[in-house]
Design an enzyme around this catalytic site. Structure first.
Site, PDB file in Angstrom:
ATOM      1  N   ASP A   1      35.485  52.499  45.692  1.00 30.87           N
ATOM      2  CA  ASP A   1      35.122  51.235  45.069  1.00 30.87           C
ATOM      3  C   ASP A   1      33.674  50.933  45.471  1.00 30.87           C
ATOM      4  O   ASP A   1      33.393  50.641  46.640  1.00 30.87           O
ATOM      5  CB  ASP A   1      36.082  50.153  45.588  1.00 30.87           C
ATOM      6  CG  ASP A   1      35.855  48.798  44.930  1.00 30.87           C
ATOM      7  OD1 ASP A   1      34.733  48.551  44.440  1.00 30.87           O
ATOM      8  OD2 ASP A   1      36.799  47.985  44.931  1.00 30.87           O
ATOM      9  N   HIS A   2      32.795  50.985  44.509  1.00 32.51           N
ATOM     10  CA  HIS A   2      31.369  50.859  44.827  1.00 32.51           C
ATOM     11  C   HIS A   2      30.998  49.436  45.259  1.00 32.51           C
ATOM     12  O   HIS A   2      29.906  49.195  45.767  1.00 32.51           O
ATOM     13  CB  HIS A   2      30.531  51.288  43.622  1.00 32.51           C
ATOM     14  CG  HIS A   2      29.165  51.799  43.986  1.00 32.51           C
ATOM     15  ND1 HIS A   2      28.610  51.656  45.231  1.00 32.51           N
ATOM     16  CD2 HIS A   2      28.222  52.453  43.251  1.00 32.51           C
ATOM     17  CE1 HIS A   2      27.398  52.182  45.259  1.00 32.51           C
ATOM     18  NE2 HIS A   2      27.147  52.676  44.069  1.00 32.51           N
ATOM     19  N   ARG A   3      31.916  48.488  45.061  1.00 30.38           N
ATOM     20  CA  ARG A   3      31.628  47.135  45.561  1.00 30.38           C
ATOM     21  C   ARG A   3      31.685  47.105  47.086  1.00 30.38           C
ATOM     22  O   ARG A   3      31.094  46.244  47.723  1.00 30.38           O
ATOM     23  CB  ARG A   3      32.667  46.139  45.013  1.00 30.38           C
ATOM     24  CG  ARG A   3      32.592  45.940  43.515  1.00 30.38           C
ATOM     25  CD  ARG A   3      33.748  45.111  43.028  1.00 30.38           C
ATOM     26  NE  ARG A   3      35.033  45.734  43.334  1.00 30.38           N
ATOM     27  CZ  ARG A   3      36.215  45.199  43.048  1.00 30.38           C
ATOM     28  NH1 ARG A   3      36.276  44.015  42.454  1.00 30.38           N
ATOM     29  NH2 ARG A   3      37.330  45.830  43.339  1.00 30.38           N
TER      30      ARG A   3
END
Ligand code: CAO
Length: 454
Positions: free
Chosen positions: A426-428
């Protein structure tokens, strides 16, 4: 003549003690066939139970907070003209037996004879006091319990979601006044009323709104067969879809040299056998991933629903994707950091067998902090797994192949067994640089398993 019929909880799968989270009708309400009576929530799903009959609710046999299971009585319904006209052939005296014999899942209820007068009746008024509206914190809907269900979402039943879709309302903007901040129909209607009173149409949806999929008649082009999806596939399809559209995924690819690991694993085969188990590559992967997760805590976290913090877990519970005839399930190996390879291997064998025998319970699949999906026993060179929300990373493993690897110092190619790794994240929560650090460390551990004891 009126008949008094009992409505029972239909087949809702292998769940006992499912919570009643909403009662959608009240005594005296007129209901139509298929009109939802109550909403139930298991660890895996929220479902509305439709009325199999048209008539008037005589008595409610459950309240919010009760726990029910298949066969629990929900309500007594007085069926009017339809029964009198002989269209609903279930006299009052037979009500209980008839209801027991009628599992009335949604599909069956839909097939029940339409009882026309009630079907035309106006929708019953909501009973929740409108004054409660807005009392709850905006967007404070809790996550659902399943490890596959946990991404942030507005908490609302299917019929409320349907209504919101019809009215073009983004549920994340609506405050829920129901239990646990659940969004009720009143809340959606109030939201629209408020928007109109402010002199404009409801605020445009904040996020991406997908147009509904068109219905295509495939028979126009040839023969087809319709196969109903079973419950496991329906639930995982919904959760995978949600994870796919709500998580900005990136997949980092790499390869680990497992030549020595494989030699060690094979040399320990007899010893493992004497412990009654098979020392599989997957057991090493679980252990190695756990060692690396300890070094990179954000990979073992979940993003808070408000997006402002991550919850780092101090425990290491590895979900393992298991392919069964029934669909994909993800049982969890708990506390992999505290277990030895043989224990992990034995537990893995037991859990995947349990999965294939369809005997996994919700507890077997709850609480995972990181998932491994191994397709290496089947083939493939790489793939992009979908993060198992609310986790933030998943490791995909493809088939190890013996390949020539260049050894600069010896100025030659050497045959090495290379294992493809696909880390989706999850790039967040995770930056690309950290993802590469993670896979690089994982390569180091798998390349020299003495690192497992560091
Ligand atoms: N590369 C090469 N060979 C591999 C391998 C890999 N990465 N992983 C396993 N193998 C080989 C093993 O060595 C074993 O051969 P031997 O019997 O000669 O040792 C054989 O494949 C079977 O391996 P295994 O018994 O260890 O099983 P597994 O660890 O491969 O898999 C399980 C176990 C439960 C993960 C698997 O059965 C499964 O269900 N995989 C599918 C998961 C899935 O569907 N993921 C997709 C999710 S996204 O849709």
């Amino acid at each position: 003549m009126a008949a008094l019929l009992q409505v029972l909880v239909p087949d809702i799968g292998d769940f006992d003690d499912v919570d009643v989270i909403e009662v959608l009708v009240a005594p005296g309400d007129r209901v139509a066939v298929e009109q939802s009576l109550v909403t139930l929530e298991s660890e895996k799903a929220t479902m509305e139970i439709p009325s199999p009959y048209a008539g008037v609710v005589k008595e409610l046999l459950v309240a919010v907070g009760d726990k029910v299971r298949e066969g629990s009585p929900l309500a007594m319904i007085t069926v009017e003209e339809a029964a009198a006209a002989g269209k609903l052939a279930v006299p009052a005296a037979k009500a209980a037996r008839a209801a027991e014999a009628t599992p009335a899942p949604a599909a069956k209820a839909r097939a029940a004879p339409a009882a026309e007068p009630a079907a035309k009746a106006p929708a019953p008024p909501r009973r929740e006091p409108a004054a409660q509206r807005g009392a709850a914190e905006r967007g404070a809907g809790p996550q659902e319990g399943s490890p596959l269900l946990g991404t942030r979402r507005a908490h609302a039943s299917p019929s409320v979601r349907r209504l919101a879709r019809e009215l073009g309302v983004d549920l994340s903007l609506v405050r829920g006044s129901g239990p646990k901040s659940r969004i009720l129909k009143d809340d959606v209607q109030g939201f629209v009323r408020d928007a109109l009173a402010r002199g404009g149409p409801p605020a445009p949806p904040a996020g991406l709104v997908l147009p509904p999929a068109p219905h295509v008649d495939f028979t126009k082009w040839g023969e087809v067969e319709v196969r109903q999806l079973n419950k496991v596939r329906r639930i995982s399809a919904r959760n995978l879809h949600r994870a796919w559209i709500s998580i900005p995924h990136v997949t980092q690819f790499d390869e680990a040299d497992i030549t020595d690991l494989e030699a060690f694993r094979r040399s320990k085969a007899d010893e493992a056998k004497s412990h009654g188990t098979k020392l599989t590559l997957l057991a090493f992967l679980i252990k190695a991933a756990t060692v690396v997760l300890e070094l990179f805590p954000p990979f073992n976290s979940s993003l808070e629903p408000n997006g402002e913090a991550i919850v780092v877990k101090k425990y290491f519970h590895n979900g393992i994707a298991v392919d069964t005839e029934n669909g994909l399930v993800v049982p969890v190996i708990r506390d992999a950091d505290r277990k030895g390879l043989l224990d992990i291997a034995a537990e893995l064998a037991a859990l995947s067998q349990k999965a294939r025998d369809r005997k996994l319970g919700p507890e077997d699949m709850a609480g995972g902090t990181f998932t491994i999906s191994s397709l290496g026993g089947i083939g493939g060179t790489a793939f992009t797994p979908i993060v198992n929300a609310p986790e933030v990373a998943i490791l995909g493993v493809s088939k190890a192949e013996m390949r020539p690897v260049w050894r600069g110092e010896a100025n030659e190619f050497v045959p090495r067994l290379m294992l493809p790794l696909s880390l989706a994240y999850d790039h967040r929560v995770i930056d690309g640089a950290d993802a590469v650090r993670f896979t690089t460390r994982l390569k180091t551990v798998l390349g020299d398993i003495r690192n497992l004891i560091l």
